[in-house]
Enzyme design. Structure first.
Site, short mmCIF file in Angstrom:
data_model
loop_
_atom_site.label_atom_id
_atom_site.label_comp_id
_atom_site.label_asym_id
_atom_site.label_seq_id
_atom_site.Cartn_x
_atom_site.Cartn_y
_atom_site.Cartn_z
N ALA A 150 7.69 4.58 -14.20
CA ALA A 150 8.40 3.31 -14.18
C ALA A 150 8.58 2.85 -12.74
O ALA A 150 8.84 3.65 -11.85
CB ALA A 150 9.76 3.45 -14.85
N ALA A 210 10.91 4.04 -8.06
CA ALA A 210 10.04 4.51 -9.14
C ALA A 210 10.58 5.82 -9.69
O ALA A 210 11.32 6.54 -9.02
CB ALA A 210 8.62 4.70 -8.63
N ASP A 211 10.16 6.13 -10.91
CA ASP A 211 10.47 7.42 -11.50
C ASP A 211 9.32 7.80 -12.41
O ASP A 211 8.77 6.96 -13.12
CB ASP A 211 11.76 7.38 -12.30
CG ASP A 211 12.24 8.79 -12.62
OD1 ASP A 211 12.68 9.48 -11.69
OD2 ASP A 211 12.14 9.20 -13.79
N THR A 212 8.93 9.06 -12.36
CA THR A 212 7.84 9.57 -13.17
C THR A 212 8.34 10.68 -14.07
O THR A 212 9.02 11.60 -13.62
CB THR A 212 6.69 10.07 -12.28
OG1 THR A 212 6.24 8.97 -11.48
CG2 THR A 212 5.52 10.58 -13.10
N LYS A 237 17.87 3.80 -9.36
CA LYS A 237 17.50 4.13 -7.97
C LYS A 237 17.44 2.85 -7.13
O LYS A 237 17.94 2.83 -6.00
CB LYS A 237 16.16 4.85 -7.92
CG LYS A 237 16.21 6.27 -8.43
CD LYS A 237 14.81 6.88 -8.47
CE LYS A 237 14.83 8.28 -9.04
NZ LYS A 237 13.47 8.88 -9.09
#
Length: 188
Positions: free
Chosen positions: A103, A66-68, A52
């Site tokens: 992250a 970010a990524d969850t 991203k």
């Protein structure tokens, strides 16, 4: 310093505002978010945040992505898109612990990427059918990893949390602040 948030999530904007950070631009990354065959949840979360950030990087700007991911064991749980998927996910999480991996990647103006991963353990109470149906009726689960939003009604269904509450919401603020500071962003 120009800061770009590579996310369309209003929660991430709200969380950044809590630490006094207002991005100059919000540019959602258009990437393929499908997990690779056999990809473990932590590696997937890290890869998504990095991809991203890379997708919206521009010279001279600082990019935050970010990524969850919600994981039950080695299984990556989906962002629930329909009631049946949400119902089965909530039934799976009922009465057990799961991990929320959040992250964060920051790419500085020179192109250096920095990464952090927050891991939070979340334990749901044993949910009966009435509780699941009431939560589904709220609509909070739509598009949420693990079919719940901790900042809403689901918080009353969680017995315990060990780790980052903001990470479960979608942006671990401790890690984010550390990455922004390390990248030269003026944050107190």
């Amino acid at each position: 310093m120009r800061l770009i948030l590579a996310s369309a999530s209003p929660r991430r904007l709200d969380l950044l505002a809590r630490i006094g950070v207002i991005p100059n631009a919000v540019i959602p990354a258009e990437i393929d978010e499908a997990p690779r065959k056999g990809e473990l949840p932590a590696l997937y979360a890290r890869r998504m945040a990095a991809e991203k950030a890379a997708a919206v990087a521009e010279p001279g700007a600082l990019v935050l992505a970010a990524d969850t991911v919600v994981a039950a064991g080695r299984r990556i749980l989906p962002k629930a898109e329909d009631e049946e998927e949400a119902r089965s996910t909530l039934a799976l999480l009922s009465g057990r612990r799961h991990r929320v991996l959040s992250a964060v990647t920051v790419v500085d103006p020179a192109g250096t990427a920095r990464h952090r991963l927050s891991t939070t353990m979340v334990s749901f109470k044993r949910l009966d059918a009435t509780e699941i149906e009431a939560y589904l009726a709220s609509g909070e689960w739509i598009g949420k990893a693990g079919a719940y939003a901790i900042q809403g009604r689901a918080e009353a269904l969680i017995k315990a949390i060990s780790g980052s509450h903001s990470g479960v919401m979608g942006l671990p603020l401790y890690e984010t602040r550390a990455l922004l500071r390390a990248s030269g962003y003026p944050i107190g």
